[in-house]
Scaffold this motif. Structure first.
Motif, PDB file in Angstrom:
ATOM      1  N   GLY A  95       0.784  -1.223   0.000  1.00 60.09           N
ATOM      2  CA  GLY A  95       0.000   0.000   0.000  1.00 60.09           C
ATOM      3  C   GLY A  95       0.813   1.268   0.000  1.00 60.09           C
ATOM      4  O   GLY A  95       0.254   2.367  -0.018  1.00 60.09           O
ATOM      5  N   GLN A  96       2.161   1.167   0.044  1.00 59.15           N
ATOM      6  CA  GLN A  96       2.984   2.371   0.031  1.00 59.15           C
ATOM      7  C   GLN A  96       2.860   3.068  -1.317  1.00 59.15           C
ATOM      8  O   GLN A  96       3.011   2.440  -2.371  1.00 59.15           O
ATOM      9  CB  GLN A  96       4.449   2.008   0.295  1.00 59.15           C
ATOM     10  CG  GLN A  96       5.368   3.213   0.403  1.00 59.15           C
ATOM     11  CD  GLN A  96       6.758   2.826   0.873  1.00 59.15           C
ATOM     12  OE1 GLN A  96       6.953   1.733   1.398  1.00 59.15           O
ATOM     13  NE2 GLN A  96       7.711   3.715   0.697  1.00 59.15           N
ATOM     14  N   ILE A  97       2.564   4.357  -1.304  1.00 58.34           N
ATOM     15  CA  ILE A  97       2.294   5.052  -2.552  1.00 58.34           C
ATOM     16  C   ILE A  97       3.436   5.957  -2.996  1.00 58.34           C
ATOM     17  O   ILE A  97       3.396   6.501  -4.099  1.00 58.34           O
ATOM     18  CB  ILE A  97       0.992   5.893  -2.438  1.00 58.34           C
ATOM     19  CG1 ILE A  97       1.153   6.964  -1.354  1.00 58.34           C
ATOM     20  CG2 ILE A  97      -0.210   5.006  -2.173  1.00 58.34           C
ATOM     21  CD1 ILE A  97       0.018   7.967  -1.328  1.00 58.34           C
ATOM     22  N   HIS A  98       4.441   6.156  -2.128  1.00 56.50           N
ATOM     23  CA  HIS A  98       5.561   6.985  -2.554  1.00 56.50           C
ATOM     24  C   HIS A  98       6.798   6.658  -1.740  1.00 56.50           C
ATOM     25  O   HIS A  98       6.714   6.093  -0.640  1.00 56.50           O
ATOM     26  CB  HIS A  98       5.230   8.470  -2.416  1.00 56.50           C
ATOM     27  CG  HIS A  98       5.102   8.922  -0.981  1.00 56.50           C
ATOM     28  ND1 HIS A  98       3.980   8.713  -0.242  1.00 56.50           N
ATOM     29  CD2 HIS A  98       5.984   9.572  -0.168  1.00 56.50           C
ATOM     30  CE1 HIS A  98       4.147   9.200   0.978  1.00 56.50           C
ATOM     31  NE2 HIS A  98       5.359   9.728   1.045  1.00 56.50           N
ATOM     32  N   GLU A  99       7.935   7.026  -2.281  1.00 58.72           N
ATOM     33  CA  GLU A  99       9.211   6.860  -1.585  1.00 58.72           C
ATOM     34  C   GLU A  99       9.542   8.144  -0.847  1.00 58.72           C
ATOM     35  O   GLU A  99       9.358   9.239  -1.374  1.00 58.72           O
ATOM     36  CB  GLU A  99      10.308   6.542  -2.598  1.00 58.72           C
ATOM     37  CG  GLU A  99      11.686   6.336  -1.986  1.00 58.72           C
ATOM     38  CD  GLU A  99      12.754   6.088  -3.028  1.00 58.72           C
ATOM     39  OE1 GLU A  99      13.924   5.959  -2.635  1.00 58.72           O
ATOM     40  OE2 GLU A  99      12.409   6.042  -4.234  1.00 58.72           O
ATOM     41  N   VAL A 100      10.031   8.022   0.404  1.00 64.11           N
ATOM     42  CA  VAL A 100      10.424   9.190   1.189  1.00 64.11           C
ATOM     43  C   VAL A 100      11.817   9.631   0.762  1.00 64.11           C
ATOM     44  O   VAL A 100      12.796   8.894   0.926  1.00 64.11           O
ATOM     45  CB  VAL A 100      10.396   8.894   2.697  1.00 64.11           C
ATOM     46  CG1 VAL A 100      10.868  10.109   3.489  1.00 64.11           C
ATOM     47  CG2 VAL A 100       9.001   8.483   3.141  1.00 64.11           C
ATOM     48  N   THR A 101      11.895  10.823   0.204  1.00 63.71           N
ATOM     49  CA  THR A 101      13.180  11.366  -0.247  1.00 63.71           C
ATOM     50  C   THR A 101      13.302  12.818   0.186  1.00 63.71           C
ATOM     51  O   THR A 101      12.328  13.458   0.586  1.00 63.71           O
ATOM     52  CB  THR A 101      13.305  11.303  -1.779  1.00 63.71           C
ATOM     53  OG1 THR A 101      12.274  12.115  -2.365  1.00 63.71           O
ATOM     54  CG2 THR A 101      13.158   9.877  -2.292  1.00 63.71           C
ATOM     55  N   ASN A 102      14.507  13.344   0.096  1.00 60.28           N
ATOM     56  CA  ASN A 102      14.792  14.762   0.351  1.00 60.28           C
ATOM     57  C   ASN A 102      14.369  15.198   1.751  1.00 60.28           C
ATOM     58  O   ASN A 102      13.984  16.341   1.965  1.00 60.28           O
ATOM     59  CB  ASN A 102      14.105  15.639  -0.705  1.00 60.28           C
ATOM     60  CG  ASN A 102      14.702  17.051  -0.757  1.00 60.28           C
ATOM     61  OD1 ASN A 102      15.867  17.257  -0.441  1.00 60.28           O
ATOM     62  ND2 ASN A 102      13.894  18.021  -1.151  1.00 60.28           N
ATOM     63  N   GLN A 103      14.415  14.271   2.689  1.00 64.59           N
ATOM     64  CA  GLN A 103      14.205  14.609   4.097  1.00 64.59           C
ATOM     65  C   GLN A 103      15.557  14.574   4.802  1.00 64.59           C
ATOM     66  O   GLN A 103      16.425  13.755   4.482  1.00 64.59           O
ATOM     67  CB  GLN A 103      13.233  13.634   4.753  1.00 64.59           C
ATOM     68  CG  GLN A 103      11.782  13.842   4.340  1.00 64.59           C
ATOM     69  CD  GLN A 103      11.206  15.132   4.906  1.00 64.59           C
ATOM     70  OE1 GLN A 103      11.480  15.503   6.044  1.00 64.59           O
ATOM     71  NE2 GLN A 103      10.398  15.823   4.098  1.00 64.59           N
ATOM     72  N   VAL A 104      15.742  15.433   5.763  1.00 67.99           N
ATOM     73  CA  VAL A 104      17.040  15.611   6.411  1.00 67.99           C
ATOM     74  C   VAL A 104      17.192  14.622   7.563  1.00 67.99           C
ATOM     75  O   VAL A 104      16.300  14.522   8.416  1.00 67.99           O
ATOM     76  CB  VAL A 104      17.189  17.055   6.930  1.00 67.99           C
ATOM     77  CG1 VAL A 104      18.512  17.243   7.654  1.00 67.99           C
ATOM     78  CG2 VAL A 104      17.061  18.043   5.774  1.00 67.99           C
ATOM     79  N   HIS A 164      22.923  22.097   9.117  1.00 71.53           N
ATOM     80  CA  HIS A 164      22.740  20.675   8.818  1.00 71.53           C
ATOM     81  C   HIS A 164      21.572  20.489   7.850  1.00 71.53           C
ATOM     82  O   HIS A 164      21.665  19.727   6.871  1.00 71.53           O
ATOM     83  CB  HIS A 164      22.496  19.921  10.126  1.00 71.53           C
ATOM     84  CG  HIS A 164      22.189  18.466   9.943  1.00 71.53           C
ATOM     85  ND1 HIS A 164      23.134  17.546   9.533  1.00 71.53           N
ATOM     86  CD2 HIS A 164      21.034  17.768  10.123  1.00 71.53           C
ATOM     87  CE1 HIS A 164      22.575  16.348   9.470  1.00 71.53           C
ATOM     88  NE2 HIS A 164      21.305  16.460   9.815  1.00 71.53           N
ATOM     89  N   HIS A 165      20.501  21.184   8.108  1.00 73.51           N
ATOM     90  CA  HIS A 165      19.323  21.074   7.248  1.00 73.51           C
ATOM     91  C   HIS A 165      19.647  21.572   5.836  1.00 73.51           C
ATOM     92  O   HIS A 165      19.321  20.909   4.836  1.00 73.51           O
ATOM     93  CB  HIS A 165      18.172  21.896   7.844  1.00 73.51           C
ATOM     94  CG  HIS A 165      16.888  21.781   7.092  1.00 73.51           C
ATOM     95  ND1 HIS A 165      15.947  20.818   7.369  1.00 73.51           N
ATOM     96  CD2 HIS A 165      16.388  22.508   6.054  1.00 73.51           C
ATOM     97  CE1 HIS A 165      14.924  20.943   6.546  1.00 73.51           C
ATOM     98  NE2 HIS A 165      15.162  21.970   5.743  1.00 73.51           N
ATOM     99  N   ARG A 194      19.048  19.341   2.422  1.00 75.22           N
ATOM    100  CA  ARG A 194      17.732  19.570   1.815  1.00 75.22           C
ATOM    101  C   ARG A 194      17.886  20.288   0.472  1.00 75.22           C
ATOM    102  O   ARG A 194      18.574  21.309   0.386  1.00 75.22           O
ATOM    103  CB  ARG A 194      16.890  20.423   2.762  1.00 75.22           C
ATOM    104  CG  ARG A 194      15.508  20.787   2.238  1.00 75.22           C
ATOM    105  CD  ARG A 194      14.526  19.666   2.423  1.00 75.22           C
ATOM    106  NE  ARG A 194      13.150  20.138   2.225  1.00 75.22           N
ATOM    107  CZ  ARG A 194      12.082  19.344   2.282  1.00 75.22           C
ATOM    108  NH1 ARG A 194      12.235  18.046   2.538  1.00 75.22           N
ATOM    109  NH2 ARG A 194      10.884  19.834   2.101  1.00 75.22           N
ATOM    110  N   SER A 195      17.228  19.768  -0.554  1.00 78.92           N
ATOM    111  CA  SER A 195      17.271  20.363  -1.880  1.00 78.92           C
ATOM    112  C   SER A 195      15.973  21.089  -2.185  1.00 78.92           C
ATOM    113  O   SER A 195      14.897  20.682  -1.735  1.00 78.92           O
ATOM    114  CB  SER A 195      17.517  19.292  -2.952  1.00 78.92           C
ATOM    115  OG  SER A 195      18.785  18.700  -2.793  1.00 78.92           O
ATOM    116  N   ALA A 196      16.092  22.161  -2.951  1.00 81.31           N
ATOM    117  CA  ALA A 196      14.919  22.893  -3.440  1.00 81.31           C
ATOM    118  C   ALA A 196      15.294  23.551  -4.760  1.00 81.31           C
ATOM    119  O   ALA A 196      16.407  24.082  -4.902  1.00 81.31           O
ATOM    120  CB  ALA A 196      14.469  23.938  -2.433  1.00 81.31           C
TER     121      ALA A 196
END
Length: 548
Positions: free
Chosen positions: A3-12, A322-323, A327-329
């Motif tokens: 049931g996982q609908i997305h991958e967790v990415t770009n979190q610090v 650190h953040h 973290r990318s934007a």
């Protein structure tokens, strides 16, 4: 997971496992320069422990599970006990083990105040509430030393490096904590309006004698401390008293806790409202001289407000860096974006200047007989409390903004830092009180202030920017006395920025010091972080601040 609908990415990732002391080159250099190098190994060990996941979890638990007041036991007996989560006692155990409640008296040698300030600065980065009873205990020692008989009975327990959480009479404790009770409902910072009355017991009056106290305190800090220093009124005026939780005969002293304060921050620590119903106390200092007696204690607590605020700024900055480095934007890391680099660099300059100032003040507390250092203690300390604590409010908010929405939720430490920031400005006199105290100190000690100005002029001699700041300060000082109070904040702000500019010139690379002075003296810079004109220095500033 199904049931996982997305991958967790770009979190610090969480920031664990770093060494708070060894990562801070500015703090290390200051400790060495100001004769605290003998304690560097201990600070490095403590810096690693504070950076561990386990210690951060203690801080989170102590703030999530707040103190609870139990006025009565199950049988209806009045007990006035505040219960804490075990994490609170674990944190107090760390502070006590490190000697941060009394290091200059445990190890009385050159650099002891600086070494202690550095340890306090490190602990403030992780959990601030536990510092409150530590500060008050530390600040009580110079006052209690003025009463030889009382101090002789308390000395071993005050200096002990063991935390004893038991609620027992003083004679049965291995170590003790001292709190403060200053303000009343009607007065706040105006303690001269206090109405709590003290009546001498049979057998004498005056310093060292026993009294019965009747009245209240609106803010009674850390009510589970083993004793409190407080003010009460005798026939000769306000006097200072040592009020234990238990009477000498082993019965409970009738200091009744009415309720705990529901505070914005500093939640791990309990603050209370209390009433005294013929509570026993011992007079400390001369009768009618309570305010001058306890002001020595206040001077030490003010220093700790500066250290604590600077520590809070340091950790907020580290968390922001650190953040930004993870973290990318908009296609690249936040730390690679020019405007973010400007903000972070400006914050780094502010943190460095605050660190240099708190260390210099701590060093001044070691040199009791030096007129110049007395001016630092008496004039610059309240000025620094006004400015550094004020800046911490804006500073932690700016660092939270670097995190964005992730910083605004309680699951991360940034929200706790932000809620913690105001207390140092308010404790023991808010901004206006500090500014007025600076003006009074200058009037009372003009010779010492003259020495301070001479020192600043010597540093500014070959630097036009700092010389201009000092000239503006002198112009404000020439204001007619009837107008000077109105300009108190303006004057104190200029004083602190001039002092910080001088410290940066003395101890930071020349280009970085120049960037600080130019940005803090430039009218268009205002007080918004991220307005540095020296864009070519940003990488150098950030690398110097935290090279992770």
């Amino acid at each position: 997971m199904p049931g996982q609908i997305h991958e967790v990415t770009n979190q610090v990732p969480e920031l664990y496992g770093n060494n708070l002391f060894l990562d801070d080159t500015i703090l290390q250099a200051g400790v060495k320069r100001l004769h605290g190098q003998w304690h560097a190994g201990q600070l490095a060990r403590y810096g690693a422990e504070l950076g561990s996941k386990e210690t951060w979890q203690l801080a989170e638990l102590a703030n999530r599970h707040q103190p609870e007041l139990n006025t009565f036991d199950r049988l209806g007996n009045r007990i006035d006990v505040v219960d804490f989560h075990p994490a609170w006692h674990a944190l107090l155990g760390l502070l006590r083990r490190e000697g941060l409640h009394a290091l200059p008296w445990i190890k009385p040698q050159s650099g002891s105040h600086v070494a202690r300030a550095a340890g306090y600065f490190l602990h403030a980065q992780v959990e601030a509430g536990s510092l409150c009873p530590t500060t008050m205990t530390f600040a009580s020692i110079p006052v209690l030393q003025q009463e030889p008989a009382l101090f002789a009975a308390l000395q071993a327990k005050l200096l002990s490096c063991e935390h004893d959480s038991r609620d027992l009479p003083l004679d049965h404790k291995n170590s003790i904590l001292i709190g403060m009770g200053m303000t009343e409902k009607q007065g706040g910072s105006d303690v001269r309006s206090n109405t709590t009355a003290a009546t001498p017991l049979a057998g004498g009056s005056g310093r060292g004698a026993g009294y019965l106290l009747t009245g209240h305190k609106w803010f009674f800090s850390a009510p589970m401390c083993d004793a409190h220093m407080m003010l009460a009124r005798t026939e000769m005026g306000l006097s200072c008293f040592f009020v234990p939780r238990w009477r000498p005969d082993g019965s409970k002293n009738p200091v009744q806790i009415q309720r705990l304060k529901n505070k914005l921050g500093n939640r791990s620590n309990s603050s209370s409202e209390v009433e005294f119903r013929n509570a026993f106390g011992i007079m400390v200092g001369d009768e009618g001289r309570g305010i001058p007696t306890i002001i020595e204690m206040a001077n030490h607590t003010r220093l700790d407000c500066v250290i604590g605020a600077a520590g809070l700024m340091r950790q907020a900055l580290v968390q922001a860096l650190h953040h930004a480095r993870h973290r990318s934007a908009f296609g690249r890391l936040l730390a690679e974006q020019p405007l973010m680099q400007n903000v972070l660099s400006d914050l780094a300059l502010e943190s460095e200047a605050a660190t240099l100032l708190m260390l210099q003040l701590a060093s001044a507390f070691e040199q009791a007989d030096d007129p110049l250092q007395r001016a630092w203690r008496r004039i610059v300390t309240p000025a620094a409390k006004f400015w550094i604590c004020k800046r911490a409010l804006e500073f932690t908010g700016e660092c939270m903004e670097v995190w964005g929405g992730n910083g605004y939720v309680e699951a991360a430490p940034m929200a706790r830092f932000y809620r913690e920031a105001p207390v140092n400005s308010i404790w023991e006199g808010s901004g206006n009180v500090m500014c007025l105290d600076v003006l009074r100190a200058i009037e009372r000690e003009p010779a010492g202030f003259g020495l301070l100005l001479e020192q600043l002029a010597e540093v500014a001699h070959d630097h036009p920017g700092l010389r201009s700041m000092l000239d503006d300060l002198l112009k404000d000082l020439a204001t007619p006395p009837e107008q000077r109070e109105m300009l108190g904040r303006r004057f104190v702000q200029r004083l602190v920025l001039t002092v910080q500019g001088a410290l940066m010139l003395q101890h930071a690379p020349a280009a970085i010091a120049e960037a600080f002075i130019a940005s803090r003296s430039e009218a268009m810079g205002g007080r918004v972080y991220g307005t540095l004109a020296a864009v070519h220095l940003q990488q150098q500033i950030l690398q110097r601040t935290w090279a992770q």
